[in-house]
Write an enzyme that holds these catalytic residues in place. Structure first.
Site, PDB file in Angstrom:
ATOM      1  N   TRP A  37     -40.588   9.009  21.392  1.00 50.04           N
ATOM      2  CA  TRP A  37     -39.428   8.478  22.648  1.00 50.04           C
ATOM      3  C   TRP A  37     -38.463   7.698  21.821  1.00 50.04           C
ATOM      4  CZ3 TRP A  37     -37.918   5.758  26.281  1.00 50.04           C
ATOM      5  CH2 TRP A  37     -37.352   6.417  27.244  1.00 50.04           C
ATOM      6  N   HIS A  38     -39.460   6.949  21.892  1.00 51.36           N
ATOM      7  CA  HIS A  38     -38.349   5.311  21.471  1.00 51.36           C
ATOM      8  C   HIS A  38     -38.101   5.542  20.724  1.00 51.36           C
ATOM      9  CE1 HIS A  38     -41.503   4.691  25.240  1.00 51.36           C
ATOM     10  NE2 HIS A  38     -41.184   3.411  25.251  1.00 51.36           N
ATOM     11  N   GLY A  39     -38.000   5.250  19.319  1.00 56.02           N
ATOM     12  CA  GLY A  39     -37.230   5.730  18.978  1.00 56.02           C
ATOM     13  C   GLY A  39     -37.845   5.982  17.250  1.00 56.02           C
TER      14      GLY A  39
END
Length: 478
Positions: free
Chosen positions: A325-327
């Site tokens: 989700w973060h990257g």
């Protein structure tokens, strides 16, 4: 538009005056004003992506109505999965397509097959991960009969696009925010002052702590091959304070700003670096995302119930997804895997809920055992943050190998005394205010008023002094 910009310093008072003095007492007009202001706030970043936000709002608004109106469970599932599929499709296209394309090309290259992969030449729409999750939780909650769909399009639009939380959270739930949007709001002086105090502390975290640390962190990480182990260790520790000051600072400004308009947002941080184990850390770090994954992914998978294999599987799934989700980078996935490894033993032996209260509650100082546990947890977190900060897994591994060398026990070649002093002061204030919602909530209330206000003005002066180099919030990229 950045919270730490001159533009926002003009924007916020203008919206506040119109909200309370022009639209006062007219809930409909207040919500329209919030919606228009939110769209303007977002368009200041890039007006071309405003259509994507509006499309997402329309999709979930009508999907929610269709889910409730459907007569059969199959029809309800159709509208639910249509919304989920389109939302995640847009998120994947903008955020993950290039990652999968590049990874596939590398895999084929490793097999001796050269591939020229086409990639999307677009920038990532700011806040897409956050407002997508707002909409997903809304339609899922309707499907699960937890809430009824909101039929007023203005009200629903404000829920998704309310400008304090639009680009970097916290990730709100319709069960929490929508009832506040549809209810008449009266100005509360005490809450407004409390909001200003939280904004002040958020700006201090971002401008004084995070941005000061960023200067040193960038210097060390960008030239890591030339640094001693002790210097690399210092850079990793300062990055831990940079990302905390940056993201929790944003959340403080968001919560304080919302409170100026009579709205309470979900708390997103609860002094995570004072945690005694990784499970406690994740209850206190990015709370709105952690609880979102727990409620909509971890528990539906079975949570910590069932066989040992299922417990292990669920822990790894939730942390890998959290990392992803973060990257779109393997560094974030490794970061998630590391945290899964950290937390798994406590889940298996059922000690993951041992530390529910804030450390040393009612006491000035922690015990030696508590201090040791805090330091150990912080150390593990710092190691994981190295992967989060590095551009590649190889760079992170090189950084770690550089730390754990003989030069670890030498004096760092870079010693930013001012930054270290500021971080120390910051830690002391955070520790003294750790039992409140944020550090300054009741800090100094026993002081004489002139002393307390002098402290606030000192904060303002320091913020202005360090506001020369403006850095974008780290979580804008997610």
């Amino acid at each position: 538009m950045l919270f730490n910009s001159f533009t926002f310093a003009i924007f916020l008072p203008v919206v506040f005056i119109l909200y309370w003095f022009v639209a006062r007492g007219n809930l409909r007009l207040q919500n329209i004003l919030l919606l228009v202001s939110s769209y303007f706030f977002y368009a200041c970043w890039d007006y071309r992506f405003l259509f994507l936000l509006i499309f997402s709002i329309l999709l979930d608004y009508f999907s929610g109505i269709k889910i409730e109106a459907a007569k059969t469970r199959g029809a309800k599932k159709f509208w639910l999965w249509l919304s989920i599929g389109i939302n995640l499709g847009f998120l994947s296209a903008f955020k993950y397509f290039n990652f999968f394309a590049a990874s596939f090309a590398e895999m084929m290259g490793g097999m001796g097959l050269k591939m020229d992969m086409w990639t999307l030449k677009v920038i990532l729409p700011v806040g897409i991960s956050f407002y997508t999750f707002h909409g997903l939780s809304y339609v899922i909650d309707i499907y699960k009969d937890r809430i009824k769909p909101e039929r007023d399009f203005i009200n629903y639009s404000v829920f998704v696009s309310f400008f304090p939380l639009l680009v970097a959270g916290p990730i709100e739930r319709a069960t929490h925010l929508l009832p506040q949007i549809i209810k008449k709001r009266e100005f509360n002086y005490a809450k407004a002052i409390d909001g200003l105090r939280q904004i002040l502390w958020g700006l201090f975290k971002k401008i004084v702590i995070a941005d000061s640390c960023a200067e040193v962190v960038n210097q060390i990480f960008n030239h890591s091959g030339e640094q001693s182990g002790s210097t690399l260790a210092l850079g990793a520790v300062l990055f831990a304070f940079q990302i905390y000051g940056d993201f929790s600072g944003y959340s403080d400004i968001a919560l304080g700003t919302a409170r100026l308009f009579g709205i309470e947002l979900l708390r997103n941080f609860a002094f995570p670096y004072f945690s005694r184990d990784i499970a406690e850390f994740w209850r206190r770090w990015h709370i709105s995302l952690s609880s979102w994954f727990k409620d909509y992914l971890y528990i539906p998978l079975g949570g910590s119930k069932g066989s040992t294999w299922k417990k292990v599987r669920n822990v790894f799934i939730i942390f890998i997804v959290s990392g992803f989700w973060h990257g779109a980078n393997w560094t974030f996935i490794i970061w998630g895997l590391l945290n899964a490894v950290y937390i798994l033993p406590s889940v298996l032996v059922k000690t993951n809920r041992n530390n529910l209260e804030i450390v040393a509650k009612g006491r000035l100082l922690p015990t030696l055992k508590e201090l040791a546990l805090i330091c150990m947890t912080f150390g593990l977190t710092v190691i994981a943050w190295i992967f989060f900060r590095s551009k590649s897994v190889g760079a992170a591994l090189d950084y770690l190998s550089g730390i754990f060398s003989k030069s670890l026990f030498t004096v760092p070649s870079i010693l930013p005394y001012t930054t270290l002093f500021l971080v120390t002061v910051f830690l002391v204030i955070e520790w003294l205010g750790r039992e409140d919602q944020y550090a300054l909530q009741n800090f100094g209330f026993k002081w004489a008023r002139p002393v307390r206000w002098s402290f606030y003005f000192a904060n303002v002066w320091v913020i202005l002094f360090f506001s020369g180099s403006q850095h974008e919030f780290i979580y804008f990229q997610f």
